[in-house]
Motif scaffolding. Structure first.
Motif, PDB file in Angstrom:
ATOM      1  N   GLY A  24      13.480  26.971 -13.703  1.00 21.32           N
ATOM      2  CA  GLY A  24      14.488  26.347 -13.769  1.00 21.32           C
ATOM      3  C   GLY A  24      15.279  26.470 -13.357  1.00 21.32           C
ATOM      4  O   GLY A  24      16.776  26.067 -12.995  1.00 21.32           O
ATOM      5  N   GLY A  25      14.531  25.898 -11.903  1.00 26.05           N
ATOM      6  CA  GLY A  25      15.761  24.802 -11.364  1.00 26.05           C
ATOM      7  C   GLY A  25      16.081  23.593 -11.241  1.00 26.05           C
ATOM      8  O   GLY A  25      15.672  23.194 -12.034  1.00 26.05           O
ATOM      9  N   CYS A  26      16.509  23.265  -9.504  1.00 26.64           N
ATOM     10  CA  CYS A  26      17.060  21.891 -10.300  1.00 26.64           C
ATOM     11  C   CYS A  26      16.449  21.086  -9.469  1.00 26.64           C
ATOM     12  O   CYS A  26      16.201  20.049  -9.090  1.00 26.64           O
ATOM     13  N   ASN A  27      15.438  21.449  -9.806  1.00 31.15           N
ATOM     14  CA  ASN A  27      14.154  20.286  -8.635  1.00 31.15           C
ATOM     15  C   ASN A  27      14.174  19.915  -6.902  1.00 31.15           C
ATOM     16  O   ASN A  27      13.157  19.587  -6.587  1.00 31.15           O
ATOM     17  N   ALA A  28      15.579  20.510  -6.171  1.00 30.78           N
ATOM     18  CA  ALA A  28      15.181  20.351  -5.034  1.00 30.78           C
ATOM     19  C   ALA A  28      14.385  21.402  -4.607  1.00 30.78           C
ATOM     20  O   ALA A  28      13.653  20.846  -3.639  1.00 30.78           O
ATOM     21  N   CYS A  29      14.189  22.243  -4.619  1.00 28.81           N
ATOM     22  CA  CYS A  29      13.290  23.442  -4.104  1.00 28.81           C
ATOM     23  C   CYS A  29      12.155  22.770  -4.270  1.00 28.81           C
ATOM     24  O   CYS A  29      11.660  22.729  -3.126  1.00 28.81           O
ATOM     25  N   THR A  63      10.434  28.595  -8.079  1.00 32.56           N
ATOM     26  CA  THR A  63      11.666  28.646  -7.440  1.00 32.56           C
ATOM     27  C   THR A  63      12.953  28.078  -8.437  1.00 32.56           C
ATOM     28  O   THR A  63      12.209  28.138  -9.400  1.00 32.56           O
ATOM     29  N   GLY A  64      13.849  28.597  -8.466  1.00 35.54           N
ATOM     30  CA  GLY A  64      14.860  28.343  -9.455  1.00 35.54           C
ATOM     31  C   GLY A  64      15.228  29.583  -9.795  1.00 35.54           C
ATOM     32  O   GLY A  64      14.849  30.787  -9.621  1.00 35.54           O
ATOM     33  N   PRO A  65      16.568  29.511 -10.255  1.00 36.57           N
ATOM     34  CA  PRO A  65      16.837  30.951 -11.280  1.00 36.57           C
ATOM     35  C   PRO A  65      15.674  31.437 -12.328  1.00 36.57           C
ATOM     36  O   PRO A  65      15.560  30.672 -12.752  1.00 36.57           O
ATOM     37  N   VAL A  90      11.128  31.028  -3.473  1.00 38.85           N
ATOM     38  CA  VAL A  90      12.168  30.115  -2.190  1.00 38.85           C
ATOM     39  C   VAL A  90      13.791  29.610  -3.184  1.00 38.85           C
ATOM     40  O   VAL A  90      13.067  28.985  -4.609  1.00 38.85           O
ATOM     41  N   GLY A  91      14.603  29.819  -2.328  1.00 39.49           N
ATOM     42  CA  GLY A  91      15.808  29.632  -2.457  1.00 39.49           C
ATOM     43  C   GLY A  91      16.745  30.334  -2.872  1.00 39.49           C
ATOM     44  O   GLY A  91      16.284  31.267  -3.482  1.00 39.49           O
ATOM     45  N   ALA A  92      18.091  30.091  -2.902  1.00 39.49           N
ATOM     46  CA  ALA A  92      19.459  30.777  -2.903  1.00 39.49           C
ATOM     47  C   ALA A  92      19.034  31.166  -4.676  1.00 39.49           C
ATOM     48  O   ALA A  92      19.334  32.627  -4.558  1.00 39.49           O
ATOM     49  N   CYS A  93      18.404  30.619  -5.698  1.00 41.80           N
ATOM     50  CA  CYS A  93      18.640  30.706  -6.730  1.00 41.80           C
ATOM     51  C   CYS A  93      17.799  31.441  -7.209  1.00 41.80           C
ATOM     52  O   CYS A  93      17.412  33.000  -8.225  1.00 41.80           O
ATOM     53  N   PRO A 121      16.029  32.497   1.936  1.00 39.13           N
ATOM     54  CA  PRO A 121      16.943  31.893   0.941  1.00 39.13           C
ATOM     55  C   PRO A 121      17.773  30.112   1.989  1.00 39.13           C
ATOM     56  O   PRO A 121      16.497  29.928   2.551  1.00 39.13           O
ATOM     57  N   GLY A 122      17.893  30.153   0.978  1.00 36.59           N
ATOM     58  CA  GLY A 122      18.533  28.173   1.550  1.00 36.59           C
ATOM     59  C   GLY A 122      18.295  27.392  -0.075  1.00 36.59           C
ATOM     60  O   GLY A 122      18.262  28.182  -1.036  1.00 36.59           O
ATOM     61  N   CYS A 123      19.679  26.382  -0.092  1.00 39.70           N
ATOM     62  CA  CYS A 123      19.666  25.851  -0.886  1.00 39.70           C
ATOM     63  C   CYS A 123      19.656  24.301  -0.784  1.00 39.70           C
ATOM     64  O   CYS A 123      21.146  23.557  -0.896  1.00 39.70           O
ATOM     65  N   PRO A 124      18.683  24.067  -1.164  1.00 40.19           N
ATOM     66  CA  PRO A 124      16.961  24.173  -0.598  1.00 40.19           C
ATOM     67  C   PRO A 124      16.907  24.122   0.072  1.00 40.19           C
ATOM     68  O   PRO A 124      17.453  24.049   1.459  1.00 40.19           O
ATOM     69  N   PRO A 125      15.768  25.528   0.944  1.00 42.63           N
ATOM     70  CA  PRO A 125      14.961  25.261   2.069  1.00 42.63           C
ATOM     71  C   PRO A 125      14.507  24.821   2.562  1.00 42.63           C
ATOM     72  O   PRO A 125      14.117  24.247   1.956  1.00 42.63           O
TER      73      PRO A 125
END
Ligand code: SF4
Lengths: 145, 338
Positions: A24-29, A63-65, A90-93, A121-125
């Motif tokens: 459910g992430g924003c797709n950047a990851c 990826t994603g929250p 992968v990713g802060a979420c 970590p990273g947004c996105p990594p």
């Protein structure tokens, strides 16, 4: 350690197949994960392949929250994977909930739901960070078995 | 004397050019395919496993063999366990007919080309069976696609493999190879070169390689018919796919490229048989690699077709074309080759 065990370990480190799951992430990851597979970074050099079926995969890349709705399905995917299996957040979420932390509809990070082996970590990594995460995972495998 | 011959036969079946050689060579061909495919896409491909990643397919197989082997609830147990073994055994068995270290395979009798083609048809049926018994919705969709594709490619493949037999006037692989040694490789003959093209395209469909990987399209239906297979069973299926690639490349070599015989010169008849076997197998390796490189180039050049496009291609173009050259071949051959 017997020679057979050593061979199996050697093979395991050199052929981790990943399954990519977006909770459910924003797709950047996801775009960064795909960049890892494309010509510039090309992780096939480590023997990493992207697989479609959880039955074929060794590493679950999330990826994603982790939303409350997807948590159950994520667990089901995880249970469908054969042992030994590993999880990468992968990713802060995915690591902590990121910008959604504390929201009523998300878990505070992937480790509330599944045992996580590596956090990136990273947004996105950056793709380099994801590759670094994979290498850390492989090193963990090499030491721990 | 007879005991020695028996021992030699057993060694030939098990070691060279039998099971062990074929398995390792098939894995090597997978590496060639992956590496070349990656280079065409401007990637490096397998790199760190062994020199230039040459051990990558072996690492994959060992890892899969050591993984947990899940048999999901609701599958047909016997079929689910049996299908990978069938696939592997049949692939190894059919490789016994392919001429590798001499002009004939380990097994050779009159009409063995038909047996090899028949076994290669059974591969398709095993895939349909494997998807059907695993009782998952993705497998069923993949199976339906595999079945549809199967009726498409099987006829042109058969007909294009029969055309060399027509020109050489024999259904035995050994005699086709010997005809080519006595005359010239069949790829230089007029209708047979078109048949070679059809054979390669249909082999890609049979191997479910890229333009025709419709049955396991991972972007659409997870992994198609193979979705539920894990661990050892998946390893056996991967190995059998590699062996199938070796079989088809070997068949293309035997039928169109003059078999394992060297190009440009003929070996003297009184040559030491072991030396002759060595020269033959080196040329077999060279020619099969050429065939595999052609396949990888086609793989990299085309994107996946939809199932209806693939079927239309097979039924509208390849089948009529192959039947047309089937009719043309005896006429041309009567005037020029016989
Ligand atoms: S970590 Fe950032 S980039 Fe990745 S899914 Fe969350 S918000 Fe998007």
């Amino acid at each position: 350690m017997g020679i057979l065990d050593r061979m199996v370990k050697w093979a395991r480190i050199r052929s981790p197949w990943i399954l990519h799951f977006n909770t459910g992430g924003c797709n950047a990851c996801d775009i960064e994960v795909l960049a890892v597979l494309t010509p510039r970074f090309d992780v096939e050099r480590f023997g990493i392949l992207l697989k479609g079926s959880p039955r074929h995969a060794d590493v679950l890349v999330v990826t994603g929250p982790v939303t409350r709705q997807v948590a159950k399905r994520l667990k089901r995917i995880y249970y469908q994977m054969p042992e030994p299996k590993f999880v990468m957040a992968v990713g802060a979420c995915a690591v902590s909930g990121g910008v959604f932390r504390g929201a009523y509809n998300v878990h505070m990070g992937l480790d509330q739901v599944l045992p996580v082996d590596v956090y990136v970590p990273g947004c996105p990594p950056k793709p380099e960070a994801i590759i670094d995460g994979v290498v850390k995972l492989l090193k963990k495998l090499e030491e721990g078995g | 004397m007879e005991v020695l011959e028996l021992i030699l036969l057993i060694l030939a079946t098990v070691l060279f050019p039998g099971v062990v050689f074929c398995t390792y060579y098939a894995l090597f061909l997978e590496w060639v395919d992956r590496k070349f495919f990656a280079r065409l896409q401007n990637r490096v491909g397998p790199w760190i496993t062994g020199p230039k990643g040459i051990l990558q397919p072996i690492a994959d197989i060992i890892k899969l063999l050591a993984k947990e082997d899940i048999t999901p609830n609701g599958v047909d147990r016997a079929g689910f366990v049996g299908a990978p073994f069938f696939a592997l055994t049949l692939a190894l068995f059919s490789l016994m007919f392919v001429p590798i270290a001499s002009t004939s395979g380990i097994l050779s009798f009159k009409g063995d080309l038909l047996i090899v083609l028949f076994i290669s048809t059974v591969f398709g049926i095993i895939i349909i069976f494997a998807g059907y018994v695993s009782a998952s919705r993705f497998s069923i969709v993949g199976t339906a696609r595999a079945g549809l594709q199967f009726v498409g490619y099987e006829i042109p493949l058969f007909v294009s493999a029969i055309i060399p037999a027509l020109i050489a006037r024999s259904l035995t692989l050994k005699e086709i190879v010997e005809w080519q040694i006595a005359h010239y490789p069949l790829i230089l003959c007029f209708p047979a070169m078109i048949a070679f093209g059809i054979f390669i395209v249909c082999s890609l469909a049979k191997l479910e390689k890229l333009p025709f990987d419709i049955p396991e399209a991972e972007t659409e239906i997870v992994a198609g018919w193979a979705t539920e297979f894990s661990g050892k069973k998946l390893a056996l299926f991967r190995l059998s796919t590699d062996l199938k690639m070796l079989l088809l490349a070997g068949l293309a070599t035997a039928l169109f490229l003059g078999g394992p015989a060297p190009w440009g010169f003929t070996l003297p008849a009184d040559l030491n048989p072991y030396l002759a076997a060595l020269i033959y197998s080196i040329w077999f390796v060279i020619k099969t690699i050429i065939v595999v490189l052609i396949m990888s180039t086609l793989k990299a050049a085309f994107a996946r077709y939809r199932i209806d496009q693939a079927l239309r291609g097979f039924w509208r173009y390849l089948t009529p074309l192959s039947l047309a050259i089937l009719i043309l071949t005896p006429i041309v051959a009567y005037h020029f080759y016989w």
